[in-house]
Design an enzyme around this catalytic site. Structure first.
Site, PDB file in Angstrom:
ATOM      1  N   PRO A   2       0.831  -1.214   0.000  1.00  0.00           N
ATOM      2  CA  PRO A   2       0.000   0.000   0.000  1.00  0.00           C
ATOM      3  C   PRO A   2       0.856   1.251   0.000  1.00  0.00           C
ATOM      4  O   PRO A   2       1.975   1.258   0.516  1.00  0.00           O
ATOM      5  CB  PRO A   2      -0.816  -0.130   1.287  1.00  0.00           C
ATOM      6  CG  PRO A   2      -0.048  -1.091   2.136  1.00  0.00           C
ATOM      7  CD  PRO A   2       0.611  -2.035   1.197  1.00  0.00           C
ATOM      8  N   GLU A   3       0.325   2.320  -0.605  1.00  0.00           N
ATOM      9  CA  GLU A   3       1.053   3.578  -0.695  1.00  0.00           C
ATOM     10  C   GLU A   3       0.467   4.573   0.306  1.00  0.00           C
ATOM     11  O   GLU A   3      -0.391   4.229   1.112  1.00  0.00           O
ATOM     12  CB  GLU A   3       1.007   4.088  -2.127  1.00  0.00           C
ATOM     13  CG  GLU A   3       1.654   3.102  -3.111  1.00  0.00           C
ATOM     14  CD  GLU A   3       1.700   3.613  -4.538  1.00  0.00           C
ATOM     15  OE1 GLU A   3       1.761   4.835  -4.749  1.00  0.00           O
ATOM     16  OE2 GLU A   3       1.672   2.776  -5.465  1.00  0.00           O
ATOM     17  N   HIS A 104      -6.614 -15.250   8.752  1.00  0.00           N
ATOM     18  CA  HIS A 104      -5.189 -14.937   8.776  1.00  0.00           C
ATOM     19  C   HIS A 104      -4.834 -13.956   9.892  1.00  0.00           C
ATOM     20  O   HIS A 104      -3.930 -13.144   9.753  1.00  0.00           O
ATOM     21  CB  HIS A 104      -4.760 -14.384   7.418  1.00  0.00           C
ATOM     22  CG  HIS A 104      -5.029 -15.320   6.280  1.00  0.00           C
ATOM     23  ND1 HIS A 104      -4.319 -16.487   6.099  1.00  0.00           N
ATOM     24  CD2 HIS A 104      -5.947 -15.266   5.274  1.00  0.00           C
ATOM     25  CE1 HIS A 104      -4.785 -17.114   5.029  1.00  0.00           C
ATOM     26  NE2 HIS A 104      -5.761 -16.399   4.513  1.00  0.00           N
ATOM     27  N   ARG A 124      -0.358 -12.902   3.563  1.00  0.00           N
ATOM     28  CA  ARG A 124       0.925 -13.308   2.960  1.00  0.00           C
ATOM     29  C   ARG A 124       2.095 -13.223   3.937  1.00  0.00           C
ATOM     30  O   ARG A 124       3.210 -13.606   3.597  1.00  0.00           O
ATOM     31  CB  ARG A 124       1.207 -12.430   1.733  1.00  0.00           C
ATOM     32  CG  ARG A 124       0.110 -12.580   0.673  1.00  0.00           C
ATOM     33  CD  ARG A 124       0.214 -11.509  -0.405  1.00  0.00           C
ATOM     34  NE  ARG A 124      -0.923 -11.574  -1.320  1.00  0.00           N
ATOM     35  CZ  ARG A 124      -1.277 -10.600  -2.148  1.00  0.00           C
ATOM     36  NH1 ARG A 124      -0.589  -9.462  -2.170  1.00  0.00           N
ATOM     37  NH2 ARG A 124      -2.306 -10.733  -2.951  1.00  0.00           N
ATOM     38  N   ARG A 170      20.106  15.353  -8.359  1.00  0.00           N
ATOM     39  CA  ARG A 170      20.318  13.921  -8.517  1.00  0.00           C
ATOM     40  C   ARG A 170      20.724  13.625  -9.970  1.00  0.00           C
ATOM     41  O   ARG A 170      20.412  14.386 -10.877  1.00  0.00           O
ATOM     42  CB  ARG A 170      19.032  13.150  -8.188  1.00  0.00           C
ATOM     43  CG  ARG A 170      18.552  13.293  -6.751  1.00  0.00           C
ATOM     44  CD  ARG A 170      19.483  12.587  -5.782  1.00  0.00           C
ATOM     45  NE  ARG A 170      19.096  12.782  -4.391  1.00  0.00           N
ATOM     46  CZ  ARG A 170      18.377  11.910  -3.680  1.00  0.00           C
ATOM     47  NH1 ARG A 170      17.939  10.795  -4.241  1.00  0.00           N
ATOM     48  NH2 ARG A 170      18.095  12.160  -2.414  1.00  0.00           N
TER      49      ARG A 170
END
Length: 293
Positions: A2-3, A104, A124, A170
């Protein structure tokens, strides 16, 4: 994983349901869920029981609970925190004690008020929990393991001009830079593609060739995309990304380019292209986002 918008939605729910409550029990049902806490499950439980949740915090994609001293509701200076890493499928759910365990379920937290439990569910098992001390970084208290993470565009103290200058210094591609959490946090593959499309920049453009105007346009687009996704509850390509009530987000319905290969660009109608990127995919418009020479 997730972001920022997904994690922020979870943070708000956890804040609403846990702040001010004191932890009375910690039940670890799968040791892998606390593997990041090296001393083990018993030590984690011993460190958490008796502490009150003072706040739910987030920086970029990282979430933590700020905790009181074990014997009072006032932090004694140790800066205790419980870091929650959602991984690929981690969920924090608020459930009444009588609700049956999720298939889970990995860790269960009980509280002294006898109210709803906080449950960490992870199909997971890539996510996990860990207790950590905090340090001050630029006036902000951060858990030590994530002290290197930069501010994100939703942070009120985020300085787009300062980050833009760092970006231009950069020597890399602009999309790679956006995904560098030490430069700017919270932006992942989906939202990077969406922001670059809005800014009319190809992700392969060299950062040192960006102008100040490019950076302003880019971070304005980043802010807009994240704000809109947050309002929608985040994306929901994976049904495992849910808030504390088990509800998925719906920003995926508003995506302009991500996952839309060969569909028409919403701006010019050209077929969206898909390109390989760091073992993932990038999506862009060949007309609106010219590939750099």
């Amino acid at each position: 994983m997730p972001e920022l918008p997904e994690v922020e939605v979870v943070r708000r729910g956890v804040e609403q349901h846990t702040v001010g409550r004191t932890i009375s029990s910690v039940e670890v049902l799968h040791p892998r869920a606390v593997r990041r806490h090296v001393p083990g499950p018993a030590d984690l439980a011993a460190r958490l029981i008796g502490r009150t949740v003072l706040a739910a915090r987030r920086r970029g994609k990282y979430l933590w609970l700020e905790l009181s001293d074990a014997e009072s509701d006032v932090v004694d200076g140790d800066g205790a925190a419980l870091i929650v890493h959602l991984g690929m499928s981690g969920q924090l759910l608020v459930q009444p004690a009588e609700v049956a365990d999720e298939k889970h379920l990995r860790v269960r937290f009980g509280f002294t008020d006898g109210g709803a439990q906080l449950r960490f569910v992870d199909q997971r098992t890539f996510g996990g929990l860990a207790f950590a001390d905090s340090v001050l970084v630029d006036g902000t208290s951060l858990p030590l393991p994530i002290a290197h993470i930069a501010r994100d565009p939703v942070d009120p103290a985020f300085d787009a001009r300062l980050v833009g200058r760092a970006l231009r210094n950069r020597h890399t591609e602009v999309k790679r830079a956006l995904l560098d959490q030490s430069l700017v946090s919270g932006i992942g593959n989906i939202y990077a593609d969406e922001a670059l499309w809005r800014a009319k920049l190809h992700g392969g453009r060299a950062t040192e060739k960006l102008t100040a105007a490019h950076c302003t346009r880019l971070f304005t687009a980043v802010g807009e995309v994240l704000a809109e996704a947050l309002a929608a509850g985040g994306t929901s390509f994976d049904a495992l990304y849910v808030n504390v009530n088990g509800e998925s987000g719906y920003f995926s319905r508003s995506l302009s380019v991500y996952g839309r290969a060969d569909e028409p660009c919403p701006r010019c109608g050209s077929p969206i292209r898909r390109e390989s990127f760091m073992n993932r995919s990038s999506y862009s418009c060949p007309r609106c986002q010219r590939r750099p020479r």
